[in-house]
Scaffold this motif. Structure first.
Motif, mmCIF file in Angstrom:
data_model
loop_
_atom_site.group_PDB
_atom_site.id
_atom_site.type_symbol
_atom_site.label_atom_id
_atom_site.label_comp_id
_atom_site.label_asym_id
_atom_site.label_seq_id
_atom_site.Cartn_x
_atom_site.Cartn_y
_atom_site.Cartn_z
ATOM 1 N N GLY A 110 42.919 -18.311 51.599
ATOM 2 C CA GLY A 110 43.668 -19.672 51.883
ATOM 3 C C GLY A 110 43.665 -19.827 53.231
ATOM 4 N N LYS A 111 43.203 -20.827 53.760
ATOM 5 C CA LYS A 111 43.499 -21.195 55.206
ATOM 6 C C LYS A 111 44.052 -22.434 55.444
ATOM 7 N N LYS A 112 45.046 -22.375 56.228
ATOM 8 C CA LYS A 112 45.830 -23.398 56.378
ATOM 9 C C LYS A 112 46.285 -23.951 57.976
ATOM 10 N N MET A 113 46.502 -25.037 58.268
ATOM 11 C CA MET A 113 46.500 -25.289 59.783
ATOM 12 C C MET A 113 48.317 -25.349 59.958
ATOM 13 N N VAL A 114 48.624 -24.542 60.911
ATOM 14 C CA VAL A 114 50.152 -24.677 61.264
ATOM 15 C C VAL A 114 50.343 -25.645 62.037
ATOM 16 N N LYS A 115 51.450 -26.405 61.772
ATOM 17 C CA LYS A 115 51.769 -27.620 62.284
ATOM 18 C C LYS A 115 52.341 -27.295 63.875
ATOM 19 N N ASN A 116 51.977 -28.071 64.726
ATOM 20 C CA ASN A 116 52.622 -27.978 65.925
ATOM 21 C C ASN A 116 51.925 -26.629 66.582
ATOM 22 N N SER A 117 50.827 -26.511 66.053
ATOM 23 C CA SER A 117 49.918 -25.377 66.539
ATOM 24 C C SER A 117 48.299 -25.659 66.256
ATOM 25 N N ASN A 122 45.751 -17.610 58.232
ATOM 26 C CA ASN A 122 44.781 -17.417 57.166
ATOM 27 C C ASN A 122 45.596 -16.594 56.354
ATOM 28 N N TYR A 123 45.212 -16.467 55.225
ATOM 29 C CA TYR A 123 45.995 -15.861 53.934
ATOM 30 C C TYR A 123 45.085 -14.892 53.210
ATOM 31 N N TYR A 124 45.609 -13.443 53.227
ATOM 32 C CA TYR A 124 44.791 -12.610 52.674
ATOM 33 C C TYR A 124 45.476 -11.882 51.754
ATOM 34 N N ARG A 125 44.794 -11.254 50.646
ATOM 35 C CA ARG A 125 45.579 -10.371 49.641
ATOM 36 C C ARG A 125 44.676 -9.124 49.241
ATOM 37 N N LYS A 135 48.761 -10.538 53.009
ATOM 38 C CA LYS A 135 48.614 -10.250 54.538
ATOM 39 C C LYS A 135 48.373 -11.702 55.360
ATOM 40 N N VAL A 136 49.220 -12.324 56.221
ATOM 41 C CA VAL A 136 48.996 -13.431 56.813
ATOM 42 C C VAL A 136 48.699 -13.040 58.330
ATOM 43 N N VAL A 137 47.601 -13.730 58.701
ATOM 44 C CA VAL A 137 47.201 -13.604 59.934
ATOM 45 C C VAL A 137 47.385 -15.144 60.800
ATOM 46 N N GLU A 138 47.841 -15.006 61.907
ATOM 47 C CA GLU A 138 47.989 -16.186 62.571
ATOM 48 C C GLU A 138 47.854 -15.901 63.995
ATOM 49 N N ARG A 139 47.432 -16.855 64.679
ATOM 50 C CA ARG A 139 47.523 -16.852 66.218
ATOM 51 C C ARG A 139 48.492 -17.299 67.033
#
Ligand SMILES: [Zn+2]
Length: 161
Positions: A110-117, A122-125, A135-139
DNA sequence: CGAGTTTGACCCGCGC
DNA sequence: GCGCGGGTCAAACTCG
């Protein structure tokens, strides 16, 4: 089975170390759900945690891990395991790529846009059956050159490193 | 061919 | 009671 591809020192294990720049890794403070970015900056400035992790990946890296052990087996006809039996470990790594392998295989789900960002999340399993580690990866929003990786859960299988 | 990856849609919990 | 948000799953496509 005779020696046909014997590689004495060409094992991929060395990749592990070269993939994770320890000097570029920092410790991120995870407090339930609220992280103090401002405070965090001060923390990573001169605060290194010597926490022991379930995985042998962190090594000397510091990580905020929250272990919640709660088991409520309810055989009332509803199998909804929603207990906080997942350990959340957040790491802040300075890197332009977040696809670094930590010794396990991950499958993006899954990939989702973070509000205010302007950065996506990215969602990993874990690809291993029986292992529901997420595992969640975000900038980082304030520091796009940094990547925040959050591990949730514990591997029920030995790392293939 | 298989696995992994991609994107959209769906679902549920919570808030008011 | 309904709406919104976040999170997840699934189908389809791509690459090796
Ligand atoms: Zn696993």
């Amino acid at each position: 089975m005779s020696g046909d591809n014997t590689k004495p020192s060409d094992s991929p294990e060395s990749d592990f170390t070269k993939q994770w720049p320890s000097e570029l890794s920092e410790y991120l403070n995870l407090d339930d759900d609220q992280w103090s970015y401002d405070d965090l900056d001060s923390f990573v400035s001169g605060h290194v945690f010597s926490h022991k992790t379930e995985a042998n990946e962190v090594g000397e890296l510091g990580g905020s891990s929250t272990h919640h052990e709660e088991f409520s087996i309810r055989d009332d006809g509803n199998e909804h395991e929603k207990k906080e039996v997942r350990d959340r470990v957040a790491f802040k790594t300075k890197s332009e790529i977040e696809i670094m392998d930590d010794g396990f295989k991950w499958r993006k789900y899954g990939k989702k846009m973070v509000k205010n960002s302007p950065n996506p999340r990215n969602y990993y399993r874990c690809s291993v059956e029986g292992c529901s580690v997420k595992k969640v990866v975000e900038r980082d929003k304030d520091d796009p050159r940094y990547v925040i990786t959050t591990y949730v859960g514990t591997h029920t299988h030995p790392s293939y490193n």
